[in-house]
Design a protein around this motif. Structure first.
Motif, PDB file in Angstrom:
ATOM      1  N   TYR A  40      24.540  56.400  39.030  1.00 57.52           N
ATOM      2  CA  TYR A  40      24.282  55.835  40.253  1.00 57.52           C
ATOM      3  C   TYR A  40      22.619  55.769  40.099  1.00 57.52           C
ATOM      4  CZ  TYR A  40      28.848  55.563  41.589  1.00 57.52           C
ATOM      5  OH  TYR A  40      30.329  55.562  41.595  1.00 57.52           O
ATOM      6  N   ASP A  41      21.912  56.857  39.513  1.00 57.71           N
ATOM      7  CA  ASP A  41      20.536  56.800  39.468  1.00 57.71           C
ATOM      8  C   ASP A  41      20.033  55.476  38.659  1.00 57.71           C
ATOM      9  OD1 ASP A  41      20.194  59.027  41.148  1.00 57.71           O
ATOM     10  OD2 ASP A  41      20.402  60.395  39.485  1.00 57.71           O
ATOM     11  N   ALA A  42      20.730  55.268  37.423  1.00 59.91           N
ATOM     12  CA  ALA A  42      20.472  54.270  36.642  1.00 59.91           C
ATOM     13  C   ALA A  42      20.757  53.179  37.311  1.00 59.91           C
ATOM     14  CB  ALA A  42      21.076  54.336  35.362  1.00 59.91           C
ATOM     15  N   ILE A  43      21.797  52.897  38.085  1.00 59.16           N
ATOM     16  CA  ILE A  43      22.025  51.669  38.572  1.00 59.16           C
ATOM     17  C   ILE A  43      21.182  51.317  39.564  1.00 59.16           C
ATOM     18  CG2 ILE A  43      23.857  50.655  40.009  1.00 59.16           C
ATOM     19  CD1 ILE A  43      25.815  52.029  38.422  1.00 59.16           C
ATOM     20  N   ALA A  44      20.632  52.290  40.647  1.00 64.40           N
ATOM     21  CA  ALA A  44      19.620  52.124  41.245  1.00 64.40           C
ATOM     22  C   ALA A  44      18.267  51.749  40.777  1.00 64.40           C
ATOM     23  CB  ALA A  44      19.313  53.268  42.333  1.00 64.40           C
ATOM     24  N   ALA A  45      18.022  52.300  39.806  1.00 67.93           N
ATOM     25  CA  ALA A  45      16.778  52.096  38.935  1.00 67.93           C
ATOM     26  C   ALA A  45      16.753  50.703  38.217  1.00 67.93           C
ATOM     27  CB  ALA A  45      16.579  53.216  37.786  1.00 67.93           C
ATOM     28  N   ALA A  46      17.914  50.135  37.905  1.00 72.30           N
ATOM     29  CA  ALA A  46      17.842  48.815  37.594  1.00 72.30           C
ATOM     30  C   ALA A  46      17.647  47.728  38.650  1.00 72.30           C
ATOM     31  CB  ALA A  46      19.291  48.356  36.820  1.00 72.30           C
ATOM     32  N   GLY A  47      17.756  48.177  39.843  1.00 73.26           N
ATOM     33  CA  GLY A  47      17.392  47.351  40.997  1.00 73.26           C
ATOM     34  C   GLY A  47      18.552  47.056  41.945  1.00 73.26           C
ATOM     35  N   PHE A  48      19.665  47.858  41.733  1.00 69.18           N
ATOM     36  CA  PHE A  48      20.831  47.361  42.573  1.00 69.18           C
ATOM     37  C   PHE A  48      20.802  48.408  43.786  1.00 69.18           C
ATOM     38  CE2 PHE A  48      25.376  48.355  44.009  1.00 69.18           C
ATOM     39  CZ  PHE A  48      25.753  46.605  44.208  1.00 69.18           C
ATOM     40  N   GLY A  49      21.146  47.847  44.913  1.00 73.90           N
ATOM     41  CA  GLY A  49      21.116  48.717  46.386  1.00 73.90           C
ATOM     42  C   GLY A  49      21.581  47.981  47.124  1.00 73.90           C
ATOM     43  N   PRO A  50      21.489  48.457  48.597  1.00 77.52           N
ATOM     44  CA  PRO A  50      21.649  47.770  49.740  1.00 77.52           C
ATOM     45  C   PRO A  50      20.801  46.307  49.884  1.00 77.52           C
ATOM     46  CG  PRO A  50      21.832  50.150  50.241  1.00 77.52           C
ATOM     47  CD  PRO A  50      21.195  50.052  48.819  1.00 77.52           C
ATOM     48  N   ALA A  51      19.737  46.442  49.470  1.00 77.70           N
ATOM     49  CA  ALA A  51      18.772  45.508  49.610  1.00 77.70           C
ATOM     50  C   ALA A  51      19.172  44.257  48.732  1.00 77.70           C
ATOM     51  CB  ALA A  51      17.236  45.659  49.513  1.00 77.70           C
ATOM     52  N   ALA A  52      19.585  44.447  47.459  1.00 81.30           N
ATOM     53  CA  ALA A  52      19.960  43.726  46.562  1.00 81.30           C
ATOM     54  C   ALA A  52      21.091  42.957  46.793  1.00 81.30           C
ATOM     55  CB  ALA A  52      19.701  44.053  44.940  1.00 81.30           C
ATOM     56  N   LEU A  53      22.054  43.535  47.556  1.00 83.91           N
ATOM     57  CA  LEU A  53      23.518  43.153  47.556  1.00 83.91           C
ATOM     58  C   LEU A  53      23.309  42.319  48.851  1.00 83.91           C
ATOM     59  CD1 LEU A  53      26.535  43.752  47.064  1.00 83.91           C
ATOM     60  CD2 LEU A  53      26.397  45.600  48.619  1.00 83.91           C
ATOM     61  N   GLY A  54      22.420  42.564  49.936  1.00 84.59           N
ATOM     62  CA  GLY A  54      22.227  41.716  50.996  1.00 84.59           C
ATOM     63  C   GLY A  54      21.919  40.340  50.552  1.00 84.59           C
ATOM     64  N   THR A  55      21.148  40.088  49.612  1.00 89.87           N
ATOM     65  CA  THR A  55      20.742  38.819  48.976  1.00 89.87           C
ATOM     66  C   THR A  55      21.763  38.035  48.503  1.00 89.87           C
ATOM     67  OG1 THR A  55      19.853  39.635  47.105  1.00 89.87           O
ATOM     68  CG2 THR A  55      18.515  39.684  49.023  1.00 89.87           C
ATOM     69  N   ARG A  56      22.875  38.551  48.109  1.00 86.79           N
ATOM     70  CA  ARG A  56      23.929  37.841  47.109  1.00 86.79           C
ATOM     71  C   ARG A  56      24.772  36.965  48.235  1.00 86.79           C
ATOM     72  NH1 ARG A  56      25.176  42.425  42.528  1.00 86.79           N
ATOM     73  NH2 ARG A  56      22.850  42.729  42.023  1.00 86.79           N
ATOM     74  N   THR A  57      25.082  35.782  47.669  1.00 87.79           N
ATOM     75  CA  THR A  57      25.895  35.219  48.394  1.00 87.79           C
ATOM     76  C   THR A  57      27.426  34.938  47.819  1.00 87.79           C
ATOM     77  OG1 THR A  57      25.120  33.149  47.067  1.00 87.79           O
ATOM     78  CG2 THR A  57      24.175  33.603  49.154  1.00 87.79           C
ATOM     79  N   GLU A  58      27.493  35.623  46.625  1.00 83.60           N
ATOM     80  CA  GLU A  58      28.687  35.534  45.805  1.00 83.60           C
ATOM     81  C   GLU A  58      30.007  36.147  46.457  1.00 83.60           C
ATOM     82  OE1 GLU A  58      31.637  34.866  43.116  1.00 83.60           O
ATOM     83  OE2 GLU A  58      29.506  34.300  42.534  1.00 83.60           O
ATOM     84  N   GLN A  59      31.075  35.514  46.836  1.00 80.83           N
ATOM     85  CA  GLN A  59      32.140  36.314  47.663  1.00 80.83           C
ATOM     86  C   GLN A  59      33.286  36.239  46.851  1.00 80.83           C
ATOM     87  OE1 GLN A  59      32.013  36.505  51.073  1.00 80.83           O
ATOM     88  NE2 GLN A  59      29.884  36.193  50.823  1.00 80.83           N
ATOM     89  N   SER A  60      33.084  37.053  45.620  1.00 87.88           N
ATOM     90  CA  SER A  60      34.053  37.700  44.893  1.00 87.88           C
ATOM     91  C   SER A  60      33.588  39.109  44.204  1.00 87.88           C
ATOM     92  CB  SER A  60      34.135  36.857  43.708  1.00 87.88           C
ATOM     93  OG  SER A  60      33.250  36.985  42.710  1.00 87.88           O
ATOM     94  N   ILE A  61      34.544  39.699  43.719  1.00 84.47           N
ATOM     95  CA  ILE A  61      34.332  41.062  43.002  1.00 84.47           C
ATOM     96  C   ILE A  61      32.913  41.239  42.274  1.00 84.47           C
ATOM     97  CG2 ILE A  61      35.563  40.908  40.999  1.00 84.47           C
ATOM     98  CD1 ILE A  61      36.653  43.780  41.787  1.00 84.47           C
ATOM     99  N   TRP A  62      32.644  40.118  41.958  1.00 82.56           N
ATOM    100  CA  TRP A  62      31.361  39.919  40.760  1.00 82.56           C
ATOM    101  C   TRP A  62      30.208  39.963  41.462  1.00 82.56           C
ATOM    102  CZ3 TRP A  62      33.538  41.063  36.477  1.00 82.56           C
ATOM    103  CH2 TRP A  62      34.568  40.588  36.059  1.00 82.56           C
ATOM    104  N   ARG A  63      30.364  40.384  43.000  1.00 81.38           N
ATOM    105  CA  ARG A  63      28.881  40.451  43.521  1.00 81.38           C
ATOM    106  C   ARG A  63      28.629  41.925  43.316  1.00 81.38           C
ATOM    107  NH1 ARG A  63      28.263  39.421  49.654  1.00 81.38           N
ATOM    108  NH2 ARG A  63      26.832  40.899  50.596  1.00 81.38           N
ATOM    109  N   TYR A  64      29.505  42.966  42.904  1.00 79.81           N
ATOM    110  CA  TYR A  64      29.297  44.203  42.833  1.00 79.81           C
ATOM    111  C   TYR A  64      29.296  44.548  41.396  1.00 79.81           C
ATOM    112  CZ  TYR A  64      30.770  44.054  47.435  1.00 79.81           C
ATOM    113  OH  TYR A  64      30.859  43.910  48.718  1.00 79.81           O
ATOM    114  N   PHE A  65      29.069  43.501  40.449  1.00 76.95           N
ATOM    115  CA  PHE A  65      28.954  43.763  38.970  1.00 76.95           C
ATOM    116  C   PHE A  65      28.337  44.908  38.412  1.00 76.95           C
ATOM    117  CE2 PHE A  65      26.257  43.207  35.025  1.00 76.95           C
ATOM    118  CZ  PHE A  65      27.105  43.305  34.101  1.00 76.95           C
ATOM    119  N   GLU A  66      27.253  45.464  39.027  1.00 77.06           N
ATOM    120  CA  GLU A  66      26.593  46.776  38.448  1.00 77.06           C
ATOM    121  C   GLU A  66      27.514  47.954  38.869  1.00 77.06           C
ATOM    122  OE1 GLU A  66      23.349  43.964  39.689  1.00 77.06           O
ATOM    123  OE2 GLU A  66      25.386  44.642  40.341  1.00 77.06           O
TER     124      GLU A  66
END
Length: 83
Positions: A40-66
């Protein structure tokens, strides 16, 4: 895969390197499903987190690709999965 730390057998707790084996623990057989443990540290360092997730409009499981054990979205099925 950098986002995956290791695989762990849910039955005996044995740890395996991602890609070393697939699906089940050799010692436990079918009941030894391998749990994916993410880095999870590497995932967060790559830019994935609540802020990034909030900007996504994808309405499928691929929204959580990371957070999925998938290498690339390139060959992902074009299906409305999840949500």
């Amino acid at each position: 895969m950098p986002k995956i730390r290791q695989l762990r057998c849910v039955k005996c707790g044995a740890v395996y390197v991602y890609g070393e084996i697939e699906y089940t623990c050799p010692a436990c057989g079918i009941s030894g499903i391998l749990d994916v443990e993410f880095d999870y540290d590497a995932i967060a360092a790559a830019g994935f987190g609540p802020a990034a997730l909030g900007t996504r409009t994808e309405q499928s499981i691929w929204r959580y690709f990371e957070l999925l054990p998938v290498v690339s979205l390139e060959n992902a099925p074009n299906l409305q999965l999840g949500m």
